[in-house]
Design a protein around this motif. Structure first.
Motif, PDB file in Angstrom:
ATOM      1  N   ASP A 168       0.808  -1.223   0.000  1.00  0.00           N
ATOM      2  CA  ASP A 168       0.000   0.000   0.000  1.00  0.00           C
ATOM      3  C   ASP A 168       0.843   1.276   0.000  1.00  0.00           C
ATOM      4  N   GLY A 169       2.167   1.120  -0.082  1.00  0.00           N
ATOM      5  CA  GLY A 169       3.055   2.273  -0.110  1.00  0.00           C
ATOM      6  C   GLY A 169       3.576   2.702   1.242  1.00  0.00           C
ATOM      7  N   SER A 170       3.018   2.171   2.327  1.00  0.00           N
ATOM      8  CA  SER A 170       3.521   2.501   3.658  1.00  0.00           C
ATOM      9  C   SER A 170       4.878   1.836   3.875  1.00  0.00           C
ATOM     10  N   THR A 171       5.626   2.351   4.831  1.00  0.00           N
ATOM     11  CA  THR A 171       6.984   1.850   5.058  1.00  0.00           C
ATOM     12  C   THR A 171       7.228   1.515   6.524  1.00  0.00           C
ATOM     13  N   ILE A 172       8.146   0.600   6.732  1.00  0.00           N
ATOM     14  CA  ILE A 172       8.650   0.273   8.060  1.00  0.00           C
ATOM     15  C   ILE A 172      10.141   0.581   8.055  1.00  0.00           C
ATOM     16  N   ALA A 173      10.560   1.517   8.885  1.00  0.00           N
ATOM     17  CA  ALA A 173      11.972   1.901   8.944  1.00  0.00           C
ATOM     18  C   ALA A 173      12.777   0.808   9.640  1.00  0.00           C
ATOM     19  N   ILE A 174      13.878   0.408   9.013  1.00  0.00           N
ATOM     20  CA  ILE A 174      14.782  -0.591   9.586  1.00  0.00           C
ATOM     21  C   ILE A 174      16.029   0.129  10.088  1.00  0.00           C
ATOM     22  N   ALA A 175      16.261   0.024  11.392  1.00  0.00           N
ATOM     23  CA  ALA A 175      17.373   0.741  12.017  1.00  0.00           C
ATOM     24  C   ALA A 175      18.678  -0.041  11.977  1.00  0.00           C
ATOM     25  N   ASP A 176      18.588  -1.371  11.897  1.00  0.00           N
ATOM     26  CA  ASP A 176      19.797  -2.194  11.948  1.00  0.00           C
ATOM     27  C   ASP A 176      19.457  -3.577  11.400  1.00  0.00           C
ATOM     28  N   THR A 177      20.483  -4.327  11.075  1.00  0.00           N
ATOM     29  CA  THR A 177      20.320  -5.703  10.611  1.00  0.00           C
ATOM     30  C   THR A 177      21.323  -6.571  11.355  1.00  0.00           C
ATOM     31  N   ARG A 178      20.836  -7.666  11.928  1.00  0.00           N
ATOM     32  CA  ARG A 178      21.682  -8.544  12.732  1.00  0.00           C
ATOM     33  C   ARG A 178      21.514 -10.003  12.320  1.00  0.00           C
ATOM     34  N   LYS A 179      22.497 -10.801  12.654  1.00  0.00           N
ATOM     35  CA  LYS A 179      22.372 -12.244  12.473  1.00  0.00           C
ATOM     36  C   LYS A 179      21.513 -12.804  13.594  1.00  0.00           C
ATOM     37  N   GLY A 180      20.699 -13.811  13.265  1.00  0.00           N
ATOM     38  CA  GLY A 180      19.846 -14.435  14.259  1.00  0.00           C
ATOM     39  C   GLY A 180      20.562 -15.544  15.007  1.00  0.00           C
ATOM     40  N   GLU A 181      19.788 -16.275  15.771  1.00  0.00           N
ATOM     41  CA  GLU A 181      20.363 -17.332  16.602  1.00  0.00           C
ATOM     42  C   GLU A 181      20.679 -18.595  15.821  1.00  0.00           C
ATOM     43  N   SER A 182      19.956 -18.833  14.732  1.00  0.00           N
ATOM     44  CA  SER A 182      20.198 -20.035  13.937  1.00  0.00           C
ATOM     45  C   SER A 182      20.980 -19.693  12.678  1.00  0.00           C
ATOM     46  N   ALA A 183      21.631 -20.676  12.094  1.00  0.00           N
ATOM     47  CA  ALA A 183      22.442 -20.465  10.902  1.00  0.00           C
ATOM     48  C   ALA A 183      21.586 -19.945   9.751  1.00  0.00           C
ATOM     49  N   GLY A 184      22.079 -18.901   9.104  1.00  0.00           N
ATOM     50  CA  GLY A 184      21.363 -18.333   7.975  1.00  0.00           C
ATOM     51  C   GLY A 184      20.211 -17.423   8.320  1.00  0.00           C
ATOM     52  N   GLU A 185      20.008 -17.158   9.601  1.00  0.00           N
ATOM     53  CA  GLU A 185      18.900 -16.293  10.031  1.00  0.00           C
ATOM     54  C   GLU A 185      19.357 -14.830  10.038  1.00  0.00           C
ATOM     55  N   ILE A 186      18.613 -13.969   9.361  1.00  0.00           N
ATOM     56  CA  ILE A 186      18.907 -12.541   9.321  1.00  0.00           C
ATOM     57  C   ILE A 186      17.707 -11.785   9.880  1.00  0.00           C
ATOM     58  N   VAL A 187      17.958 -10.927  10.857  1.00  0.00           N
ATOM     59  CA  VAL A 187      16.889 -10.197  11.535  1.00  0.00           C
ATOM     60  C   VAL A 187      16.970  -8.719  11.162  1.00  0.00           C
ATOM     61  N   HIS A 188      15.902  -8.202  10.577  1.00  0.00           N
ATOM     62  CA  HIS A 188      15.788  -6.780  10.251  1.00  0.00           C
ATOM     63  C   HIS A 188      15.169  -6.089  11.454  1.00  0.00           C
ATOM     64  N   VAL A 189      15.938  -5.234  12.104  1.00  0.00           N
ATOM     65  CA  VAL A 189      15.515  -4.617  13.368  1.00  0.00           C
ATOM     66  C   VAL A 189      14.796  -3.301  13.086  1.00  0.00           C
ATOM     67  N   PRO A 190      13.490  -3.211  13.396  1.00  0.00           N
ATOM     68  CA  PRO A 190      12.758  -1.977  13.098  1.00  0.00           C
ATOM     69  C   PRO A 190      13.104  -0.858  14.070  1.00  0.00           C
ATOM     70  N   ALA A 191      13.010   0.370  13.592  1.00  0.00           N
ATOM     71  CA  ALA A 191      13.152   1.524  14.475  1.00  0.00           C
ATOM     72  C   ALA A 191      11.980   1.534  15.449  1.00  0.00           C
ATOM     73  N   PRO A 192      12.139   2.136  16.630  1.00  0.00           N
ATOM     74  CA  PRO A 192      11.053   2.162  17.619  1.00  0.00           C
ATOM     75  C   PRO A 192       9.822   2.911  17.101  1.00  0.00           C
ATOM     76  N   GLY A 193       8.676   2.621  17.745  1.00  0.00           N
ATOM     77  CA  GLY A 193       7.460   3.375  17.477  1.00  0.00           C
ATOM     78  C   GLY A 193       6.683   2.941  16.260  1.00  0.00           C
ATOM     79  N   GLN A 194       6.849   1.674  15.828  1.00  0.00           N
ATOM     80  CA  GLN A 194       6.149   1.198  14.631  1.00  0.00           C
ATOM     81  C   GLN A 194       5.293  -0.035  14.919  1.00  0.00           C
ATOM     82  N   ASP A 195       4.801  -0.153  16.129  1.00  0.00           N
ATOM     83  CA  ASP A 195       4.097  -1.358  16.550  1.00  0.00           C
ATOM     84  C   ASP A 195       2.879  -1.663  15.683  1.00  0.00           C
ATOM     85  N   ALA A 196       2.124  -0.637  15.289  1.00  0.00           N
ATOM     86  CA  ALA A 196       0.910  -0.870  14.497  1.00  0.00           C
ATOM     87  C   ALA A 196       1.258  -1.472  13.134  1.00  0.00           C
ATOM     88  N   ALA A 197       2.292  -0.930  12.499  1.00  0.00           N
ATOM     89  CA  ALA A 197       2.688  -1.448  11.198  1.00  0.00           C
ATOM     90  C   ALA A 197       3.221  -2.871  11.315  1.00  0.00           C
TER      91      ALA A 197
END
Length: 247
Positions: free
Chosen positions: A60-89
């Motif tokens: 719909d054109g809305s966006t979720i700001a990603i503040a950082d990207t980290r490796k997850g706990e399992s192999a090959g897992e990548i976690v896109h960390v959202p900026a605060p204040g975006q709970d509804a999205a």
């Protein structure tokens, strides 16, 4: 937030093409740590290089700001960390939801330029590396050595290698090939990942060859004017070299 088990590792598009600034992807899962996608152009923090920031663009054109990207706990897992204040999205995201993953290209390109510059620095300072940090504002390498370094000489050496326009490329070798050539590994603090069956080699043609999973420019000329801003004696056997851009 939705929470489901990740079914497969995220496809790491940045490994083969660091110039990709966006891609189409689908949501795998969302939880308190962040968002996992089936494929991504976002580089996760690792090997001394900072994780990417950017945004996820919904249909719909809305966006979720990603503040950082980290490796997850399992192999090959990548976690896109959202900026605060975006709970509804975030609450609206469902597994399988399509979106566009788009990095902050200006920031990533600075990472690429600095990371490639550190490979040039490794060629100029032939000692093991025992620390590394690559950000959008500076890069630093800690060398395991006791002798002094000359800031101006290193800056001139970097300028020469940049102007010589050496091609930069990567290829994959097997774990066995790496074990047979231990001299390829320059880092004491970050060892190349083993166990997947292959290791990524970065080559600056005629200058440097070593395992590296980070993002790089395609030619040293793309680095631009990089200078040594500081040299520090961190210990009896550690010399820290800090790089910055001259423009």
């Amino acid at each position: 937030m939705n929470q489901v088990s990740q079914q497969a590792p995220t496809a790491e598009l940045f490994r083969e093409d660091a110039r990709l600034s966006e891609c189409q992807a689908s949501v795998l899962s969302v939880d308190a740590r962040g968002i996992r996608l089936d494929r991504t152009v976002f580089y996760p923090q690792g090997g001394g290089q900072a994780g990417d920031s950017g945004e996820l663009v919904l249909p719909d054109g809305s966006t979720i700001a990603i503040a950082d990207t980290r490796k997850g706990e399992s192999a090959g897992e990548i976690v896109h960390v959202p900026a605060p204040g975006q709970d509804a999205a975030l609450a609206a995201l469902q597994p399988g939801s399509p979106l566009t993953a788009r990095i902050d290209w200006r920031r990533r390109h600075r990472h690429m330029r600095f990371h490639t510059a550190t490979h040039l620095l490794c060629a100029l300072v032939p000692h093991p590396v025992d620390g590394c940090s690559i950000t959008a504002d500076y890069a630093r390498l800690d060398f395991h050595m006791s002798e002094p370094l000359d800031k101006e000489a290193l800056t001139q050496g970097l300028a020469r290698l940049v102007l010589e326009a050496h091609p930069v490329s990567h290829r994959w070798i097997s774990d066995a090939e790496l074990e047979a050539n231990p001299g390829l590994v320059r880092s004491m603090s970050v060892q190349p990942p083993r166990g997947t069956g292959r290791v990524r080699l970065m080559e600056v043609d005629g200058v440097d060859l070593q395992p590296c999973g980070g993002t790089h420019v395609a030619n040293t000329a793309e680095i631009g004017r990089v200078i040594v801003t500081k040299i520090e004696k961190k210990s009896a056997m550690t010399r820290r070299v800090v790089l910055g851009f001259a423009d």
